[in-house]
Every structure is written in structure tokens, then in C-alpha cells.
Design a protein around this motif. Sequence first.
Motif, short mmCIF file in Angstrom:
data_model
loop_
_atom_site.label_atom_id
_atom_site.label_comp_id
_atom_site.label_asym_id
_atom_site.label_seq_id
_atom_site.Cartn_x
_atom_site.Cartn_y
_atom_site.Cartn_z
N ILE A 86 0.55 -0.88 -0.08
CA ILE A 86 -0.04 -0.60 -0.33
C ILE A 86 0.93 1.31 0.40
O ILE A 86 1.58 1.73 0.97
N GLU A 87 1.12 1.97 -1.15
CA GLU A 87 1.91 2.54 -1.27
C GLU A 87 1.30 3.81 -1.89
O GLU A 87 0.85 3.98 -3.41
N ASP A 88 1.56 5.32 -2.49
CA ASP A 88 0.77 6.09 -3.20
C ASP A 88 1.50 6.65 -3.98
O ASP A 88 1.44 7.01 -5.49
N ASP A 89 3.25 7.22 -3.65
CA ASP A 89 4.54 6.74 -4.57
C ASP A 89 4.30 5.90 -5.37
O ASP A 89 4.74 5.18 -5.47
N ARG A 90 4.29 6.51 -7.32
CA ARG A 90 4.00 5.17 -8.29
C ARG A 90 5.52 4.64 -8.32
O ARG A 90 6.14 3.22 -8.68
N ASN A 91 6.70 5.68 -8.35
CA ASN A 91 7.46 5.05 -8.92
C ASN A 91 8.60 4.26 -7.53
O ASN A 91 8.29 3.25 -7.70
N ILE A 92 8.40 4.45 -6.07
CA ILE A 92 8.46 3.43 -4.47
C ILE A 92 7.83 2.59 -5.02
O ILE A 92 8.11 0.98 -4.88
N ARG A 93 6.56 2.30 -5.06
CA ARG A 93 5.32 1.17 -5.29
C ARG A 93 5.93 0.21 -6.74
O ARG A 93 6.58 -1.47 -5.70
N GLU A 94 5.89 0.20 -7.71
CA GLU A 94 7.11 -0.23 -8.50
C GLU A 94 8.02 -0.97 -8.46
O GLU A 94 8.34 -2.09 -8.92
N ASN A 95 9.18 -0.36 -7.57
CA ASN A 95 10.44 -0.26 -8.02
C ASN A 95 10.46 -1.64 -6.08
O ASN A 95 11.02 -3.19 -6.36
N ILE A 96 9.64 -1.70 -5.12
CA ILE A 96 9.32 -2.11 -4.32
C ILE A 96 8.97 -4.10 -5.17
O ILE A 96 8.88 -4.83 -5.09
N CYS A 97 7.49 -3.77 -5.61
CA CYS A 97 6.92 -4.75 -6.38
C CYS A 97 7.59 -5.35 -7.30
O CYS A 97 7.88 -6.72 -7.56
N LEU A 98 8.72 -4.54 -8.22
CA LEU A 98 9.08 -5.18 -9.06
C LEU A 98 10.32 -6.47 -8.05
O LEU A 98 10.78 -7.71 -8.40
N LEU A 99 11.20 -5.82 -6.94
CA LEU A 99 11.83 -6.60 -6.03
C LEU A 99 11.13 -7.57 -5.61
O LEU A 99 11.62 -8.66 -5.70
N LEU A 100 10.13 -7.46 -5.40
CA LEU A 100 9.50 -8.66 -4.73
C LEU A 100 8.95 -10.17 -5.67
O LEU A 100 9.28 -11.04 -5.69
N LYS A 101 9.22 -9.55 -6.54
CA LYS A 101 8.13 -10.33 -8.10
C LYS A 101 9.74 -11.11 -8.85
O LYS A 101 9.59 -12.42 -8.66
#
Length: 248
Positions: free
Chosen positions: A7-22
Motif C-alpha cells: 500500500i503505497e501512493d508513490d508510483r515509483n517507490i511502489r513499482e520498485n518494491i513490486c519488481l524487487l518482490l516479484k
Amino acid sequence: MKKILIIEDDRNIRENICLLLKLNEYDVYELDSGENATQNIRQIMPDIIISDIILPVMDGFQIKQKISEDETINQIPFLFLSAKSDLTDIRQGMNLGADDYLTKPVKAKDLLEAIETRLKRFESLQSDKAVKERHLKPDDRILINAGGKPTLVEIAEIVYISADGEYSTVYLSNNTKYFLRKLLKSWEEELPDKDFIRIHRSSIVNFKYVENINKIDHRNYEVSLMNIDSPLPISQRYAVKIKRKLGV
């Protein structure tokens, strides 16, 4: 594959975290605001939740509070990941029951280690809980050593337990009571949680003996129990949980 909700409103941060976890073989879900957060959590049923604090509609603290009040999701490990590094914010997050509080920017290694640690701890707790639930049922009996006289007591006959420090008093439905040296936390871990609930820092009650719950003021309630003369104090949080459990 473990499911993680970000749950993160900053798109860049959210996408980076999602990529790392995937890349680390997690099944990742994402929200960009706190709107309908608990509803989405119930639908996804993630294995862990990672949330920012400053969010649109509902902030991270409010999300965690709502989760804590919902029995279907309140056991899910919850991590705060925020730029707010003030000790007051960290303390508030942990007081709400968060499992960890990480500050931005966070290193990939630290985030992955925090996730792995919380998932392993949760699995261990669930395993211990499953073992206890298999062995402790309402019609089981437990040994109470009060005053040097061991006594077998049927769990279903326990109305409630009050405690003061290292000592506790067990009240039975036949008006018998036992005073012994045992922490309330130990009782809480031992008794089946489908039948017993902690209603105060010093009390655990058996659901089946609850007669009614009365509101004292905007924050405090009291619960009346069968075979017990005086009602017990209970916080609003636990009053809501009992009412939900009883379908009131």
C-alpha cells in the motif's frame, strides 16, 4: 507462493518494491491509497502487508487500526514502510500492533530480510496455535495447582480469569474460585481462543457466559457474566470484538 500486499501512493517507490518482490518469487498485489483498504485485504488475504503511513483517504495508522478490529484479517503480519522516522511515529506504529517499522529509503536486503523474518515467525505461531487447538477443547480438563492442591477443572466450566501480576484467580460456573501463581499471558496461550477472549489487561472471559454488554461512556463498556455478581470493565475495542463474535 506467498502473497504480499503493498500500500503505497508513490508510483515509483511502489513499482520498485513490486519488481524487487516479484524477482524474489513473491505474488505481489498493490494499492495506491487507503480507500477500501480493509475490503481489499479481505479479498486478497495476503500473507503480509507493507504500508506507507501518509496515504490518500485513510493513512497507514488508520488502516492498521481497522485491521486490528477485524478478526478475519487481524493476524496478518503488518509492516510500516515510511519516510516518517520520528520516534513518536515509530512508537505509534508499534503500539498499534505493527510487526516492524522500516524507514525510507530502505535497502533491498533489509526489506527482504524483514519480510522473511515476519513470515517465518507467523508460520511458527500458526503452527503452535494449530497444535493447541487440536489438543485443547471446551470439554477438556486442565490441572490447576492452587494452594498446593492439584485440581482437574473442565475448561467449559471456567467463566472468567482475572489476574494481578504473576497471580490469577479462576472463577467457575459453580461459584468455585481458585487462586494460583500463573500469568494471564500463559492462560491466553493455553485456552482455546474460539471460546475465550481477553477483554482487559487483567481479564479473560468465556464467550458462552456473556449475558450482555453495556455502554458506560463513549470509550468504556462493561460486560455481565452468568453466575458473576459484578460486571467487568471492557474497552470499546474488545466490546466490538465480542459483539461481532456473538452476532450482536
